[in-house]
Design a protein around this motif. Structure first.
Motif, PDB file in Angstrom:
ATOM      1  N   GLU A 248       0.916  -1.048  -0.094  1.00  0.00           N
ATOM      2  CA  GLU A 248      -0.037   0.100  -0.026  1.00  0.00           C
ATOM      3  C   GLU A 248       0.970   1.290   0.106  1.00  0.00           C
ATOM      4  N   VAL A 249       0.449   2.041  -0.834  1.00  0.00           N
ATOM      5  CA  VAL A 249       1.153   3.657  -0.847  1.00  0.00           C
ATOM      6  C   VAL A 249       0.463   4.360   0.405  1.00  0.00           C
ATOM      7  N   ILE A 250       1.590   4.940   1.217  1.00  0.00           N
ATOM      8  CA  ILE A 250       1.083   5.806   2.398  1.00  0.00           C
ATOM      9  C   ILE A 250       1.217   7.199   2.333  1.00  0.00           C
ATOM     10  N   ASP A 251       2.028   7.544   1.424  1.00  0.00           N
ATOM     11  CA  ASP A 251       2.059   8.946   1.626  1.00  0.00           C
ATOM     12  C   ASP A 251       3.136   9.347  -0.003  1.00  0.00           C
ATOM     13  N   LEU A 252       3.021  10.519  -0.261  1.00  0.00           N
ATOM     14  CA  LEU A 252       3.943  11.169  -1.341  1.00  0.00           C
ATOM     15  C   LEU A 252       4.917  12.169  -0.741  1.00  0.00           C
ATOM     16  N   LYS A 253       6.181  12.186  -1.072  1.00  0.00           N
ATOM     17  CA  LYS A 253       7.152  12.774  -0.780  1.00  0.00           C
ATOM     18  C   LYS A 253       7.503  13.656  -2.073  1.00  0.00           C
ATOM     19  N   ALA A 254       7.068  15.105  -1.878  1.00  0.00           N
ATOM     20  CA  ALA A 254       7.508  16.165  -2.798  1.00  0.00           C
ATOM     21  C   ALA A 254       8.060  17.045  -2.428  1.00  0.00           C
ATOM     22  N   MET A 255       8.867  17.653  -3.597  1.00  0.00           N
ATOM     23  CA  MET A 255       9.829  18.700  -3.272  1.00  0.00           C
ATOM     24  C   MET A 255       9.917  19.534  -4.448  1.00  0.00           C
ATOM     25  N   ALA A 256      10.345  20.812  -4.337  1.00  0.00           N
ATOM     26  CA  ALA A 256      10.678  21.413  -5.501  1.00  0.00           C
ATOM     27  C   ALA A 256      12.119  21.798  -5.510  1.00  0.00           C
ATOM     28  N   ARG A 315      -0.071  13.591 -11.330  1.00  0.00           N
ATOM     29  CA  ARG A 315      -0.722  15.014 -11.742  1.00  0.00           C
ATOM     30  C   ARG A 315      -0.247  16.065 -10.946  1.00  0.00           C
ATOM     31  N   LEU A 316       0.097  17.285 -11.581  1.00  0.00           N
ATOM     32  CA  LEU A 316       0.310  18.380 -10.820  1.00  0.00           C
ATOM     33  C   LEU A 316      -0.622  19.499 -11.114  1.00  0.00           C
ATOM     34  N   GLU A 317      -1.076  20.282 -10.072  1.00  0.00           N
ATOM     35  CA  GLU A 317      -1.974  21.197 -10.486  1.00  0.00           C
ATOM     36  C   GLU A 317      -1.439  22.398  -9.439  1.00  0.00           C
ATOM     37  N   PRO A 334       4.708  32.691 -14.090  1.00  0.00           N
ATOM     38  CA  PRO A 334       4.369  33.219 -15.459  1.00  0.00           C
ATOM     39  C   PRO A 334       4.355  34.901 -15.588  1.00  0.00           C
ATOM     40  N   TYR A 335       4.369  34.969 -16.757  1.00  0.00           N
ATOM     41  CA  TYR A 335       4.376  36.413 -17.108  1.00  0.00           C
ATOM     42  C   TYR A 335       3.440  37.212 -16.446  1.00  0.00           C
ATOM     43  N   MET A 336       3.725  38.467 -15.811  1.00  0.00           N
ATOM     44  CA  MET A 336       2.745  39.275 -14.842  1.00  0.00           C
ATOM     45  C   MET A 336       2.390  38.528 -13.758  1.00  0.00           C
ATOM     46  N   ALA A 337       3.354  37.716 -13.041  1.00  0.00           N
ATOM     47  CA  ALA A 337       3.057  37.318 -12.008  1.00  0.00           C
ATOM     48  C   ALA A 337       2.856  38.127 -10.525  1.00  0.00           C
ATOM     49  N   SER A 338       2.553  37.441  -9.493  1.00  0.00           N
ATOM     50  CA  SER A 338       2.640  38.217  -8.314  1.00  0.00           C
ATOM     51  C   SER A 338       3.196  37.394  -7.100  1.00  0.00           C
ATOM     52  N   SER A 339       3.893  38.073  -6.215  1.00  0.00           N
ATOM     53  CA  SER A 339       4.844  37.244  -5.366  1.00  0.00           C
ATOM     54  C   SER A 339       3.631  36.608  -4.525  1.00  0.00           C
ATOM     55  N   PHE A 340       4.093  35.386  -3.785  1.00  0.00           N
ATOM     56  CA  PHE A 340       3.408  34.386  -2.955  1.00  0.00           C
ATOM     57  C   PHE A 340       4.555  33.662  -1.975  1.00  0.00           C
ATOM     58  N   GLU A 341       4.127  33.094  -1.040  1.00  0.00           N
ATOM     59  CA  GLU A 341       4.694  32.146  -0.230  1.00  0.00           C
ATOM     60  C   GLU A 341       3.652  31.153   0.534  1.00  0.00           C
ATOM     61  N   GLY A 342       3.940  30.077   0.126  1.00  0.00           N
ATOM     62  CA  GLY A 342       2.966  28.880   0.533  1.00  0.00           C
ATOM     63  C   GLY A 342       2.710  27.922  -0.178  1.00  0.00           C
ATOM     64  N   ASP A 343       1.542  26.905   0.138  1.00  0.00           N
ATOM     65  CA  ASP A 343       1.152  25.884  -0.668  1.00  0.00           C
ATOM     66  C   ASP A 343       0.980  26.222  -2.039  1.00  0.00           C
ATOM     67  N   ALA A 344       1.830  26.106  -3.107  1.00  0.00           N
ATOM     68  CA  ALA A 344       1.581  26.529  -4.319  1.00  0.00           C
ATOM     69  C   ALA A 344       1.154  25.378  -5.476  1.00  0.00           C
ATOM     70  N   VAL A 345       1.521  24.227  -5.274  1.00  0.00           N
ATOM     71  CA  VAL A 345       1.162  23.154  -6.070  1.00  0.00           C
ATOM     72  C   VAL A 345       0.817  22.022  -5.458  1.00  0.00           C
ATOM     73  N   ARG A 346      -0.381  21.375  -5.943  1.00  0.00           N
ATOM     74  CA  ARG A 346      -0.608  19.864  -5.643  1.00  0.00           C
ATOM     75  C   ARG A 346      -0.376  18.814  -6.311  1.00  0.00           C
ATOM     76  N   VAL A 347       0.254  17.910  -5.772  1.00  0.00           N
ATOM     77  CA  VAL A 347       0.716  16.805  -6.554  1.00  0.00           C
ATOM     78  C   VAL A 347      -0.391  15.321  -5.980  1.00  0.00           C
ATOM     79  N   ALA A 365      -0.231  15.205  -2.119  1.00  0.00           N
ATOM     80  CA  ALA A 365       0.413  16.092  -1.249  1.00  0.00           C
ATOM     81  C   ALA A 365       0.610  17.599  -1.855  1.00  0.00           C
ATOM     82  N   THR A 366       0.971  18.575  -0.932  1.00  0.00           N
ATOM     83  CA  THR A 366       1.123  19.752  -1.674  1.00  0.00           C
ATOM     84  C   THR A 366       2.778  20.367  -1.363  1.00  0.00           C
ATOM     85  N   VAL A 367       3.076  21.129  -2.320  1.00  0.00           N
ATOM     86  CA  VAL A 367       4.428  21.543  -2.401  1.00  0.00           C
ATOM     87  C   VAL A 367       4.524  23.161  -2.320  1.00  0.00           C
TER      88      VAL A 367
END
Length: 627
Positions: A248-256, A315-317, A334-347, A365-367
């Protein structure tokens, strides 16, 4: 005088030649031959002679020694693994009798490997093929010069891989993943990464190296993995263990991962390395277009891990579309992006089954990401015409070279980075002007001037931004021609004559027949801003008329040559536009020479250098130079 004797290339041993030294030609100012007395000497081993013929001993510049320089002194025999010949080029340098060192042409060399079971050799390179199985610390190539018989040897060390190869699997035994099915709903097994390594051996020395990339195209088998060598022999085997037990898969380990750095502490050996440190950097994303790779591993109940890719159902979102975009496994600002800090990607790991291709999420998991877009320090606005002074396309100033069009570029300066903002839709261009002096084309990013030749004045060209607080204002000017004026300077010209303005010409005292001073004309265009331009003489036509009854003159292009006293009026024409009249007065009072700045002496149609002393036949009478 230095005499250099070059040995005939056909001579191979010491020989004797004769050299005669004499004066070729020396003359005085009358072109009379002058031969110096007791000024030439022949210096030999026997002494000094002022006349006669001397012998010259010529030694052959023969080869006295030579040495070889290889590209590498230590080689890895990888040919037994992938079948590709390992090549190690070398050159042979010779030391010659005259002391010079030069590369020896391989055509005059004979080269043979003294260790044919380790490598073979030509006179250009050492070659290791799959037929060579042995290692050696001092394998040699004997190199012999055919002409002289002089020889040298080239020594290199050769490492060979130990067999059989070591094959390892990242997951063993391989199990069914609970809930992971294919499109046809069949169970999917864990994927195990195959790694192949070997010990490269040299005598009592060895080191371990990953050779997967060398043999990955030669791996085959189902229940047993086999690595097949280039010759068809088996280089290594590994039994594959598959279990019917599910896991059984119990977790995803994701990193940027933005970048990877590798630090290697080398040992004394050429190939052996220890304490290799690999660091994954998760730095903030700091500019539009900056990117990071999302790395995801599935963690199973037994602690084993398996890397996931989009091909395996990953899948990445993006959770913040205005700050991050997803392309494959890459997150991009992306072009014309804004600054952000926190969970930005769902895998998530998705399993697809059945005709409806309904997906089931096995784990997610979230990244977290930090998008820290800096604030611009300053802005640089560049206009292709640096003077920022322009003219209407229908004004004579444009014909004189005043620009009517200019392109604009805008660059924002950030800490450690410069970004081109010319085409950024957040860049705002504004023209402030009383009349329609200029227009700005957003498509071509260019400034152009009005077609009305009567308009002139100033405008303010401003650059601001929707997303940055910096700005820039430039003052641009539209000018027009005010008038054309003729100016005269002395002819022929001399140093400083361009600053002498002539309105009066006089006869030259003592000249027979009478000669007059001459002048040359330049036409200047005066602009509405007070600036003036000297016009190209080829585009100006001058006309002259006498203002007194008996005045005579010659006008040659832009040069006036009076023939008697009187008055002359000059008008310059530029592209159909006439200048103001310019008056020249030719007087009767002569001028005389006050001083002579320089003169030339010519002999046999050539100028003699005045920086050298005059020379002549000793005891001859002197003569005066008359100007």
């Amino acid at each position: 005088m230095i005499v250099e004797a070059l040995q005939d290339s056909g001579r191979s041993r010491r020989s004797e030649s004769t050299i005669a030294v004499r004066w070729n030609y020396t003359s005085n100012v009358r072109d009379e031959l002058v031969i110096p007395s007791n000024t030439s000497a022949i210096v030999t081993r026997e002494g000094i002679s002022y006349e006669g013929i001397s012998s010259l001993q010529i030694e052959s510049n023969s080869l006295v020694d030579m040495f070889a320089i290889p590209t590498s002194g230590s080689l890895l025999n990888t040919a037994v693994l992938d079948g590709k010949t390992v090549r190690n080029p070398f050159i042979v340098r010779g030391i010659f009798a005259q002391g010079n060192v030069a590369t020896i042409n391989m055509n005059r060399l004979n080269c043979v490997s003294l260790n044919p079971d380790v490598f073979e050799s030509t006179c250009a390179e050492i070659q290791i093929t799959q037929a060579h199985k042995f290692n050696s610390e001092n394998a040699s190539v004997l190199i012999r010069d055919i002409e002289s018989g002089i020889q040298t040897d080239l020594k290199v060390s050769v490492w060979t891989p130990a067999l059989p190869l070591d094959i390892s699997l990242s997951i063993l035994p391989i199990k069914v993943v609970k809930g992971w099915t294919s499109v046809n709903c069949s169970d999917q097994y864990q994927h195990s990464i195959v790694t192949i390594s070997t010990n490269f051996v040299l005598g009592n020395l060895s080191f371990v190296s990953d050779v997967t990339s060398l043999v990955e195209d030669r791996i085959s088998g189902q229940s047993e993995l086999q690595v097949i060598g280039p010759s068809g022999s088996i280089l290594g085997t590994k039994l594959i263990e598959v279990s019917a037990e599910s896991i059984e898969v119990i977790d995803l380990k994701a990193m940027a991962v933005k970048s990877i750095s590798i630090q290697i502490d080398s040992s004394a050996s050429a190939f052996v390395a220890s304490n290799t440190t690999i660091t994954l950097h998760q730095d903030p994303l700091t500019y539009e277009g900056d990117k990071t790779t999302i790395v995801v591993y599935a963690i199973f109940s037994d602690g084993s891990q398996m890397p996931l890719t989009p091909e395996l159902g990953l899948r990445l979102e993006s959770l913040k579309n205005n700050s991050i975009e997803i392309e494959g496994s890459t997150a991009i600002v992306p072009y014309m992006a804004s600054s952000f800090e926190g969970d930005a990607v769902r895998v998530s790991w998705e399993a697809t089954c059945g005709e409806t291709l309904k997906s089931e999420t096995l784990a997610f998991a979230t990244v977290p990401l930090q998008i820290a877009l800096p604030v611009a320090d300053s802005v640089v606005v560049t206009i292709s015409e640096k003077s920022l002074r322009f003219a209407s396309s229908h004004n004579p100033a444009a014909l004189a070279g005043v620009p009517t069009l200019a392109t604009v570029s805008v660059k924002l300066n950030y800490p450690g980075r410069v970004l081109d903002a010319t085409n950024d839709p957040r860049t705002i261009f504004t023209l402030t002007q009383d009349d329609e002096l200029f227009t700005y084309d957003k498509l071509t990013k260019s400034l152009s001037t009005t077609k009305n030749p009567a308009l002139f004045g100033e405008a303010t060209f401003s650059v601001t931004f929707k997303h940055e607080s910096v700005s820039k204002n430039l003052t641009i000017k539209l000018v027009k021609m005010s008038e054309l004026k003729v100016d005269a300077t002395p002819y022929p010209s001399y140093s400083g004559s361009s600053s002498v303005h002539v309105t009066t010409l006089s006869p030259l005292g003592g000249s027979v027949p009478t000669m007059y001073e001459q002048a040359q004309f330049d036409l200047y265009m005066f602009l509405s801003n007070g600036e003036n331009l000297r016009l190209n003489a080829k585009s100006v036509i001058y006309s002259a008329t006498n203002t007194s009854q008996n005045s005579e003159f010659d006008l040659d292009s832009n040069v006036i040559r009076p023939r008697n006293e009187g008055g002359i009026q000059i008008i310059g024409d530029f592209q159909g536009f006439a200048s103001l009249p310019f008056q020249i007065s030719v007087e009767s009072t002569p001028v005389t020479v006050a001083s002579i700045d320089s003169f030339r002496i010519r002999q046999s149609n050539r100028d003699l250098s005045l920086s050298r002393a005059f020379r002549g036949r000793s005891g001859e009478a002197t003569a005066n130079i008359r100007l």
